[in-house]
Scaffold this motif. Structure first.
Motif, PDB file in Angstrom:
ATOM      1  N   PRO B  38       0.734  -1.060   0.124  1.00  0.00           N
ATOM      2  CA  PRO B  38      -0.016   0.019   0.195  1.00  0.00           C
ATOM      3  C   PRO B  38       0.951   1.189   0.019  1.00  0.00           C
ATOM      4  O   PRO B  38       0.905   2.046   0.987  1.00  0.00           O
ATOM      5  N   LYS B  39       1.602   1.576  -1.220  1.00  0.00           N
ATOM      6  CA  LYS B  39       1.997   2.795  -1.119  1.00  0.00           C
ATOM      7  C   LYS B  39       2.297   3.261  -2.443  1.00  0.00           C
ATOM      8  O   LYS B  39       1.881   2.360  -3.517  1.00  0.00           O
ATOM      9  N   TYR B 236       9.164   7.254   2.732  1.00  0.00           N
ATOM     10  CA  TYR B 236       8.345   8.260   3.706  1.00  0.00           C
ATOM     11  C   TYR B 236       6.980   7.575   4.110  1.00  0.00           C
ATOM     12  O   TYR B 236       6.557   6.954   3.255  1.00  0.00           O
ATOM     13  N   VAL B 237       6.582   7.813   5.271  1.00  0.00           N
ATOM     14  CA  VAL B 237       5.384   7.163   5.902  1.00  0.00           C
ATOM     15  C   VAL B 237       4.438   8.308   6.312  1.00  0.00           C
ATOM     16  O   VAL B 237       4.941   9.082   6.948  1.00  0.00           O
ATOM     17  N   SER B 238       3.551   8.317   5.480  1.00  0.00           N
ATOM     18  CA  SER B 238       2.579   9.684   5.705  1.00  0.00           C
ATOM     19  C   SER B 238       1.489   9.290   6.851  1.00  0.00           C
ATOM     20  O   SER B 238       1.341   8.028   7.141  1.00  0.00           O
TER      21      SER B 238
ATOM     22  N   ILE C   8       1.745   9.830  10.662  1.00  0.00           N
ATOM     23  CA  ILE C   8       2.677  10.344  11.515  1.00  0.00           C
ATOM     24  C   ILE C   8       2.395  11.689  11.999  1.00  0.00           C
ATOM     25  O   ILE C   8       2.117  12.638  11.185  1.00  0.00           O
ATOM     26  N   MET C 103      -2.294  14.625   2.128  1.00  0.00           N
ATOM     27  CA  MET C 103      -1.052  15.137   2.892  1.00  0.00           C
ATOM     28  C   MET C 103      -0.808  14.394   4.007  1.00  0.00           C
ATOM     29  O   MET C 103      -1.160  13.157   4.170  1.00  0.00           O
ATOM     30  N   GLY C 104       0.392  14.700   4.505  1.00  0.00           N
ATOM     31  CA  GLY C 104       0.833  13.801   5.732  1.00  0.00           C
ATOM     32  C   GLY C 104       2.165  14.325   6.293  1.00  0.00           C
ATOM     33  O   GLY C 104       2.569  15.529   6.128  1.00  0.00           O
ATOM     34  N   GLY C 105       2.823  13.533   7.086  1.00  0.00           N
ATOM     35  CA  GLY C 105       4.133  13.978   7.834  1.00  0.00           C
ATOM     36  C   GLY C 105       5.239  13.328   7.135  1.00  0.00           C
ATOM     37  O   GLY C 105       5.167  12.257   6.570  1.00  0.00           O
ATOM     38  N   LEU C 106       6.156  13.971   7.111  1.00  0.00           N
ATOM     39  CA  LEU C 106       7.655  13.545   6.659  1.00  0.00           C
ATOM     40  C   LEU C 106       8.588  13.584   7.870  1.00  0.00           C
ATOM     41  O   LEU C 106       8.898  14.557   8.318  1.00  0.00           O
ATOM     42  N   GLY C 145       0.732   4.012   2.706  1.00  0.00           N
ATOM     43  CA  GLY C 145      -0.697   4.223   3.517  1.00  0.00           C
ATOM     44  C   GLY C 145      -1.690   4.870   2.918  1.00  0.00           C
ATOM     45  O   GLY C 145      -1.750   5.175   1.619  1.00  0.00           O
ATOM     46  N   LEU C 165       3.815  16.918   2.169  1.00  0.00           N
ATOM     47  CA  LEU C 165       4.283  16.254   3.653  1.00  0.00           C
ATOM     48  C   LEU C 165       4.797  17.099   4.172  1.00  0.00           C
ATOM     49  O   LEU C 165       5.982  17.910   3.755  1.00  0.00           O
TER      50      LEU C 165
END
Lengths: 238, 238, 238, 238
Positions: B38-39, B236-238, C8, C103-106, C145, C165
């Motif tokens: 899942p990426k 990267y994991v979001s 994250i 969006m997300g975190g890095l 994800g 991110l």
């Protein structure tokens, strides 16, 4: 239908394969499933075989037609086991199967020359029938795996079913003794006669094949051998 | 169809991608699957790419049309591997594919300059054919993963198939030597000619990219670097 | 559509929820899935809430209609993440959504007062657009994800998509700073204005709720407390 | 409908089974699922029982018709739990069920003679109703497992539902005390009267059966016993 998949002591697998060989039963249907492990086998001739279940039959020899089901492995997931059992029974219904015998091993942690056979059934009347053949009633307990599910799922389809479990130590990979004990009962129920003399030979061949495969894979790790892998239980990962 | 997914030594992946490049094969179809991880990937230009399988083709150059299938990874679950192999073969049938070559690595734990190629097929006649090209018959054993399933599931669809496994130590991430060995056989079967000189370069580039990614992620943990992540294998994991 | 699921630093979750609150967006659709964890939540009033995804919208305020998607968790299985992303995008298509921002975190392992925002897109032209708002191009790498899959699966549906991110240390549970950095870019793209003053308060409330829940569950183990469990993050197993 | 599956302290299982026995409720439907564990049970008579869910009913005795649902286990996978809860509620809708009571245990790590009952509902009005029967409002928190999902998934089907959790230490396998506490509330809501005197006896019998099964399997390992396995909780693997 006489159905058995690999399990403890390979009791069911040995028994069904022995019947298929000795009765010269004919392969007439195959079943594939994504619930089997994701690999293929190669024959000694180098041709490919999928992991699959096989249906064999023999025509009436006084006992009515007999259908046999076995497979080289059990599906690895619980849902896969339910799915395979269900599909086998659906096919059995289409074949108008009226009775089903499943079987397996009952681990006792003891070696014995005369393993007893324990059994349950879908109806109390059937239990009385197998008790006449020396089978001990399984009173309580549970049976895990596809052999158990074939047994249990037969009931809502109105197929009469027995499950016969032969005592086996639990640590033998191929227990010909236990398979013989189960076969003796099956032969009485199905009214067939089968020579048992090749059963121990078959169990020994399987044990030897595993032994050779282990040695071969050890050899790959240690020596400079360039021999092509030729043992049937050796696994390549592509 | 020539099909190969990543596996031991990335043999199949290197081989199919090399053919696609050298023969200027054209992308004409893509396959997505929830069975891939899942990426998503980002290109150097910052545009998004799903994990997917790619179908390329080249038009007849004396060898008939050729179709190629590869993907950036194998589905992670066994059912996913069966599902992908099945969908690829269904599409192959629609394309009227008559022959399929799959391939992979055969781990020997040995480094060799001249890795041998072992092979199996759906028919004994096909095995004889590849033996003429120096391929050693795979007598017994199993092949695990999607490359094996593509090979095995071709049979019930009446697609003639070979599976070629080149010897590889097992601990190399990109083994150009093994990929070359397999490609030499494929070129003879498919009657194409391909320059092999860029194969080692490609393997080295992949090894270097992984090396850079490892260093970059170490750097994130230790220094005060504010550089944007720019290595293609960094996750990267979001 | 502006979509973000927890990940994250809860960057996406904080950002989308902040927009929903500050723009008084209205709940108009919910999505359930067996891929969410098998539990239900209770409100402070004692009424039940399923784990679900929420769609909110605001009507045109110069920026066109805006649709928001978020959920209280990501599906726990890879297939579940693909399935949810696919269903959300299918619904987005029905709503005629033309652009999607995820969006997300890095994770950088660094605390910073001024987290930078990195971004990728479905088209090179879109990347140029966000670079004008100070976003650094994500050249290479992968995004794992559901947030990444929403981004990637938008492409075959011809929905233009960005993924932004924000830098976050990686060990903060609710990083209001990173959420603000992402929101500043989103506001420019979507041409809305949003007061950021409650963002840190919201993050603090969430951190405090988790802290209280931890203390409460410690208390159960040690004291004779007969108090009914009243902290929202406390989990009963029935 | 009054529904409860096994969980902490077997509170729900004990309570629903007690109602079924004391009210002489009749079995009228069964539900099978591949999400249950892949095994079958044998009765003391040697007949096979699938793992399944049972629906019983009693006809109007001033309280309207009552339907009961229970099962010998919870599905082992999260998706299986969602699937079973969904199918049970679909059937409940077909039966025109208007109200659902689910239940379970709330682990407190304390032994108490007078376990309190905590509860939530689909509507604030229903909570007021159970508070009149001495139930403490569950303000916040989550309920995990099939009992929780039956509760939560009732809402989108417009079935009014309560979930009642009785305090239980958490380490008891069959807590008759907690089951009684929950039953006292259920009797008030459903306006039935039930003798509680057999509840502790039932819990003791279950504890004893587990104890006997443990001893029996220890015996297999140590002695030369040839006794057929006869304890109901003993598991054979075929």
């Amino acid at each position: 239908m006489i159905a058995g998949l690999p399990g403890i002591g390979s009791v069911a697998w040995l028994a069904v394969n022995h019947l298929v060989k000795e009765l010269n039963a004919e392969l007439f249907a195959e079943i594939y499933s994504p619930a089997f492990s994701p690999k293929v086998w190669l024959t000694e001739e180098g041709t490919v075989k999928l992991v699959k279940g096989d249906f064999h039959f023999t025509q009436d020899k006084g006992s009515g037609d007999l259908v046999f089901f076995t497979a080289s492995e059990q599906p690895y997931s619980p849902e896969g086991q339910y799915d395979l059992a269900d599909r086998v029974l659906e096919f059995a219904e289409q074949l108008s199967v009226k009775r089903l015998i499943t079987m397996g091993g009952l681990a006792t942690d003891q070696i014995t020359d005369t393993p007893k056979v324990h059994g349950g059934a879908t109806d109390p009347a059937l239990i009385g029938e197998v008790e006449e053949h020396g089978v001990l009633k399984l009173a309580g307990g549970s049976i895990t795996g596809t052999n158990g599910l074939l047994f249990g799922l037969a009931k809502p389809r109105n197929i009469q079913a027995y499950c016969l479990l032969a005592e086996t130590p639990g640590y033998l990979s191929f227990d010909a003794n236990a398979a013989r004990a189960v076969l003796q009962v099956i032969c009485k129920i199905a009214r067939v006669e089968v020579d048992m003399s090749n059963l121990e030979k078959q169990a020994k061949e399987n044990r030897d094949a595993i032994e050779r495969a282990k040695e071969a894979s050890r050899a790959y790790g240690r020596t400079n051998s360039r021999k092509p892998p030729s043992d049937r239980d050796l696994s390549y990962v592509s």
